[in-house]
Design an enzyme around this catalytic site. Structure first.
Site, mmCIF file in Angstrom:
data_model
loop_
_atom_site.group_PDB
_atom_site.id
_atom_site.type_symbol
_atom_site.label_atom_id
_atom_site.label_comp_id
_atom_site.label_asym_id
_atom_site.label_seq_id
_atom_site.Cartn_x
_atom_site.Cartn_y
_atom_site.Cartn_z
ATOM 1 N N TYR A 101 0.845 -1.199 0.000
ATOM 2 C CA TYR A 101 0.000 0.000 0.000
ATOM 3 C C TYR A 101 0.874 1.241 0.000
ATOM 4 C CZ TYR A 101 -3.263 3.551 1.730
ATOM 5 O OH TYR A 101 -4.024 4.679 1.869
ATOM 6 N N GLU A 188 -3.932 7.401 -3.923
ATOM 7 C CA GLU A 188 -3.700 6.129 -3.239
ATOM 8 C C GLU A 188 -3.497 4.986 -4.226
ATOM 9 O OE1 GLU A 188 -6.172 4.543 0.385
ATOM 10 O OE2 GLU A 188 -6.997 3.636 -1.417
#
Ligand code: GDP
Ligand code: MN
Length: 382
Positions: A101, A188
């Site tokens: 991530y 993101e």
């Protein structure tokens, strides 16, 4: 404004972030063709603004054109969080070894941009963050005087290990430019996918842009207009009105966002449901009122229109002229409750009363009248 994945992906590519090969399609045959072009296997992803598509079953791995066609057909017929699926993103099937991530977001407590990373991506990052010790690492990348890449680099080392950190650092650099140049609140990558051959790829793109800065980003405005589903919202924007459709039956035309909010609150307090938020803005000319009424009259569920004007820069006589113009040009069968006070109040009142319209000066009284008229319509006289 949230961007669709395919739009975020387009920005990623422009800023040099590696994404899987792929293309957007709008029908099942195109999806089958795309999978063929991608070597016979692919991932088909419904383009929706709701998250957790993986868990919702709208990210499908397919092998062969037939599977692609069937999956695409199924996804395109779905309704997700109240919205139809209009586009699919078809991407090459990655051979993923690790899902990590990486994101940059505006953190008002810094205030500045924070960089967040975790070796464990893919699922809800919020839930992963709750684990102890938390595998989610973050650093204040920017405290106002430019990015601190050294601090970011060591954070990424800790979070992802040195090998992946090197690639993630260069991606963070690209995300940083993307955020700054497009006034984004969030960029993101989840999952940041490491494949078996060692490459690191952005296998998803989630970008949120700051609505207040859209005026200076033509590309983002293009995205917004493409995404536009409500014809009323588009018409309102063209007329310089700030409009949000809601679910109730009392149409509202108000000047000033604060008064518009207060008007909606008062309607609710009195047991009614506003049909919309509509701020005609400051120096409202008669055309704006006309446009506002036109939009509301198209909405069939509206049973009464409440006009609440507190004239400052806005002149009450302009508002009155707009109302009369609309009455002459549009078939107005919906009752109106008009509250009009402030600048040029007398002139506005004279114009409207001359045409047999009643004016209320007290806001509570006006809202109450609208709620009563709305109930009378529904036969619900509680
Ligand atoms: P989200 O759930 O809405 O965030 O959708 P994502 O685009 O992140 O996809 C959800 C999940 O699908 C990912 O976490 C991966 O596990 C899986 N996935 C997506 N693309 C690929 C791919 O190319 N190969 C493999 N093996 N898995 C993928
Ligand atoms: Mn994702």
């Amino acid at each position: 404004m949230k961007l669709f994945e395919y739009e975020g992906r387009e920005l990623f590519m422009r800023y040099g972030i590696v994404v899987p090969r792929g293309m957007t399609v709008t029908d099942a045959d195109e999806a089958a063709q795309a999978v063929k072009l991608l070597g016979g296997a692919g991932v088909i992803k419904a383009q929706t603004l709701s998250g957790s598509r993986g868990k919702a079953g709208v990210v499908r791995m397919v092998h062969g054109a037939d599977e692609a066609r069937a999956a695409a057909r199924a996804l395109l017929s779905m309704t997700i969080a109240g919205c139809g699926v209009e586009k699919l993103l078809v991407e090459e099937l990655l051979d993923i070894e690790q899902e990590a991530y990486l994101s940059l977001m505006v953190d008002r407590s810094i205030p500045g941009i924070r960089c967040i990373a975790s070796a464990l991506g893919g699922e809800d990052i919020e839930r992963i963050a709750l684990r102890s010790p938390s595998p989610v690492h973050s650093v204040a990348l920017e405290r106002g005087d430019g990015p601190e890449w050294e601090a970011c680099s060591s954070m990424l080392d800790n979070a992802l290990g040195p090998e992946m950190a090197r690639k993630a650092l260069s991606m963070a650099g690209c995300l940083y430019r993307l955020c700054i140049e497009n006034d984004c609140l969030l960029a993101e990558i989840n999952p940041l996918a490491r494949t078996h051959d060692g490459s690191v790829v952005a296998a998803d793109a989630k970008v949120t842009a700051d609505d207040n800065a859209l005026w200076r980003h033509e590309k983002l405005r293009e995205f917004r207009d493409r995404e536009e589903t409500g014809a009323d919202e588009a018409a309102a924007r063209a007329a310089g009105l700030s409009f949000v459709a809601l679910e109730g039956t009392i149409g509202c035309i108000v000047n000033g966002a604060g008064l518009a909010m207060a008007t909606m609150d008062t309607i609710k307090l009195m047991g009614g449901e506003p049909a919309n938020f509509l701020d005609v803005g400051g120096s409202s000319n008669p055309d704006k009122i006309m446009a506002a009424l036109q939009i509301l009259l198209r909405t069939t569920r509206i049973r009464v229109i409440l006009i609440n004007i507190f004239g400052g820069i806005t002149r009450c006589d302009d508002i009155a002229e707009g109302i009369l113009m609309a009455r002459r040009r549009l078939a107005m069968t919906v009752p109106m409750v008009i509250r009009l006070i402030g600048t040029n109040e007398e002139a506005g009142r004279a114009l409207l009363e001359g045409e047999g319209l009643k004016i209320v000066t007290d806001m509570t009284e006006a809202v109450n009248e609208a709620v009563v008229a709305d109930r009378r319509f529904s036969g619900d006289m509680r």
